[in-house]
Enzyme design. Sequence first.
Site, PDB file in Angstrom:
ATOM      1  N   LYS A   1      -7.527   7.114   9.287  1.00 13.05           N
ATOM      2  CA  LYS A   1      -7.468   5.737   8.798  1.00 13.05           C
ATOM      3  C   LYS A   1      -6.120   5.115   9.137  1.00 13.05           C
ATOM      4  O   LYS A   1      -6.036   3.966   9.582  1.00 13.05           O
ATOM      5  CB  LYS A   1      -7.685   5.693   7.289  1.00 13.05           C
ATOM      6  CG  LYS A   1      -7.566   4.291   6.687  1.00 13.05           C
ATOM      7  CD  LYS A   1      -7.214   4.304   5.220  1.00 13.05           C
ATOM      8  CE  LYS A   1      -5.768   4.704   4.987  1.00 13.05           C
ATOM      9  NZ  LYS A   1      -5.357   4.596   3.562  1.00 13.05           N
TER      10      LYS A   1
ATOM     11  N   GLY B   1      -4.427  -0.523   0.887  1.00 14.46           N
ATOM     12  CA  GLY B   1      -3.005  -0.843   0.999  1.00 14.46           C
ATOM     13  C   GLY B   1      -2.617  -1.308   2.388  1.00 14.46           C
ATOM     14  O   GLY B   1      -1.799  -2.215   2.550  1.00 14.46           O
TER      15      GLY B   1
ATOM     16  N   SER C   1       6.190   2.911   1.465  1.00 11.67           N
ATOM     17  CA  SER C   1       6.703   2.848   2.835  1.00 11.67           C
ATOM     18  C   SER C   1       5.942   1.824   3.660  1.00 11.67           C
ATOM     19  O   SER C   1       6.416   1.391   4.715  1.00 11.67           O
ATOM     20  CB  SER C   1       6.586   4.221   3.498  1.00 11.67           C
ATOM     21  OG  SER C   1       5.225   4.575   3.707  1.00 11.67           O
ATOM     22  N   GLN C   2       4.756   1.404   3.188  1.00 14.82           N
ATOM     23  CA  GLN C   2       3.983   0.413   3.924  1.00 14.82           C
ATOM     24  C   GLN C   2       4.708  -0.920   4.026  1.00 14.82           C
ATOM     25  O   GLN C   2       4.422  -1.707   4.943  1.00 14.82           O
ATOM     26  CB  GLN C   2       2.609   0.222   3.273  1.00 14.82           C
ATOM     27  CG  GLN C   2       1.692   1.413   3.464  1.00 14.82           C
ATOM     28  CD  GLN C   2       0.356   1.251   2.754  1.00 14.82           C
ATOM     29  OE1 GLN C   2       0.158   0.307   1.973  1.00 14.82           O
ATOM     30  NE2 GLN C   2      -0.571   2.157   3.009  1.00 14.82           N
TER      31      GLN C   2
ATOM     32  N   GLU D   1       0.253  11.513  -0.470  1.00 19.75           N
ATOM     33  CA  GLU D   1      -1.199  11.382  -0.516  1.00 19.75           C
ATOM     34  C   GLU D   1      -1.905  12.732  -0.619  1.00 19.75           C
ATOM     35  O   GLU D   1      -3.089  12.799  -0.962  1.00 19.75           O
ATOM     36  CB  GLU D   1      -1.702  10.631   0.713  1.00 19.75           C
ATOM     37  CG  GLU D   1      -1.494  11.369   2.024  1.00 19.75           C
ATOM     38  CD  GLU D   1      -1.751  10.467   3.224  1.00 19.75           C
ATOM     39  OE1 GLU D   1      -2.423  10.915   4.158  1.00 19.75           O
ATOM     40  OE2 GLU D   1      -1.274   9.316   3.216  1.00 19.75           O
TER      41      GLU D   1
ATOM     42  N   ARG E   1      -2.271   7.911 -10.023  1.00 19.72           N
ATOM     43  CA  ARG E   1      -2.794   9.244  -9.713  1.00 19.72           C
ATOM     44  C   ARG E   1      -2.203  10.340 -10.587  1.00 19.72           C
ATOM     45  O   ARG E   1      -2.878  11.341 -10.862  1.00 19.72           O
ATOM     46  CB  ARG E   1      -2.548   9.558  -8.224  1.00 19.72           C
ATOM     47  CG  ARG E   1      -3.501   8.812  -7.305  1.00 19.72           C
ATOM     48  CD  ARG E   1      -3.261   9.090  -5.842  1.00 19.72           C
ATOM     49  NE  ARG E   1      -4.340   8.514  -5.038  1.00 19.72           N
ATOM     50  CZ  ARG E   1      -4.284   8.345  -3.727  1.00 19.72           C
ATOM     51  NH1 ARG E   1      -3.199   8.710  -3.052  1.00 19.72           N
ATOM     52  NH2 ARG E   1      -5.307   7.825  -3.074  1.00 19.72           N
TER      53      ARG E   1
END
Length: 438
Positions: free
Chosen positions: A30, A104, A179-180, A326, A357
């Site tokens: 992805k 995201g 970090s995105q 993740e 999470r």
Amino acid sequence: MTETPAQFDLWPAPYASGAVDATVTVPGSKSVTNRALVLAALASEPGWLRHPLRSRDTLLMAEALRTMGVGIEEGVGPDGTGERWRVIPAGLHGPATIDVGNAGTVMRFLPPVAALATGPVHFDGDPRSYERPLHGVIDALRTLGARIDDEARGALPMTVHGAGALEGGPVEIDASSSSQFVSALLLSAPRFNQGVEVRHTGAKLPSMPHIRMTVDMLRAVGAQVDEPETGGEPNVWRVSPSALLGRDLTVEPDLSNAQPFLAAALVTGGRVTIPDWPERTTQPGDALREIFTEMGGSCELTEEGLTFTGTGTIHGIDVDLSEVGELTPGIAAVAALADSPSTLRGVAHLRLHETDRLAALTKEINELGGDVTETADGLHIRPRPLHGGVFHTYDDHRMATAGSVIGLAVEGVVIENVGTTAKTLPDFPQMWTGMLEA
């Protein structure tokens, strides 16, 4: 805006009566697919994506780009095997409305693209998307010259009023929550008039492999990038303005989505092979080779792929997962079945992912009889005998796969809304049962 698919049926997680022995072909990444779509849309010529992931997140990205004028043709390769998409750049334009779902990459990577369009581009999504941080991208784009209406929320919904170009230049951001934020600015930066200089000013950046992935993919399409990894200034990335080339890119298998299948080998003392595992990659999932080996397995990388073998014994682990956050849900699931305690550190930012999470893993494992406590930046897991029960997913694909891993060793585990795995791993229930039948 579309709601998350209403697939809230209770799915009995298959129990493994013996050691698994299977080869599992994992769909494309992805992270690579959505970055490649953005770069191809901004290129100066058409490009190809071979073996892209076809999932909710990537289809949302493709449709969002189409709404701004980009051509994306889906089909199969000339030999009749393997999906491939042709991306045809065009003049970006509004008015447009983009549904980000709860992705995201879509909600963060596309506002800079929208700033390059002409006209307003409205962003909306699932209810959870309103709670996910977007301020880093919004504030940075305003500094770089964009006009954005978010009613001071720093989150969705919002409208980017594209002017057809963006001045760019230097900008400071705190990307410690995602970090995105950095990747979002870097991906579109070659099209900014001055390029960009992104300076991270906050605490330690999470998920650095994803930024390395962004940099590598930018360079592959002709962008000039100066970054800390190659001797640049710490926490500073510079991208020069330039045209981007259309490329023929083959998408790697999603190594993070291989995690539950590798975990199955570890949990059952079996063996699983993942074909086409790359020898070199920036994907965070590659860290599983080391982490799961330390927890009691062994692996071998050959031309056929990665073969992971469990020994029937699972050891606890003390590990900093800040760069590979993740992977935390799957590691926590395995740790709950280990022979000694585990401490998972460096992942406070997971409280801002598809769900919180850390809270979700604590609640769900404990309700099956586990002993998990949250720490300031992670989890402490003390293995206990577990029992069956409903494992809730909170519309989070990695919660669903984590619960399925526990279900291999604990009879009576039932996954609520296993359909949420379609976000990044279509057909997961069929793949999971197929692995056990093999």
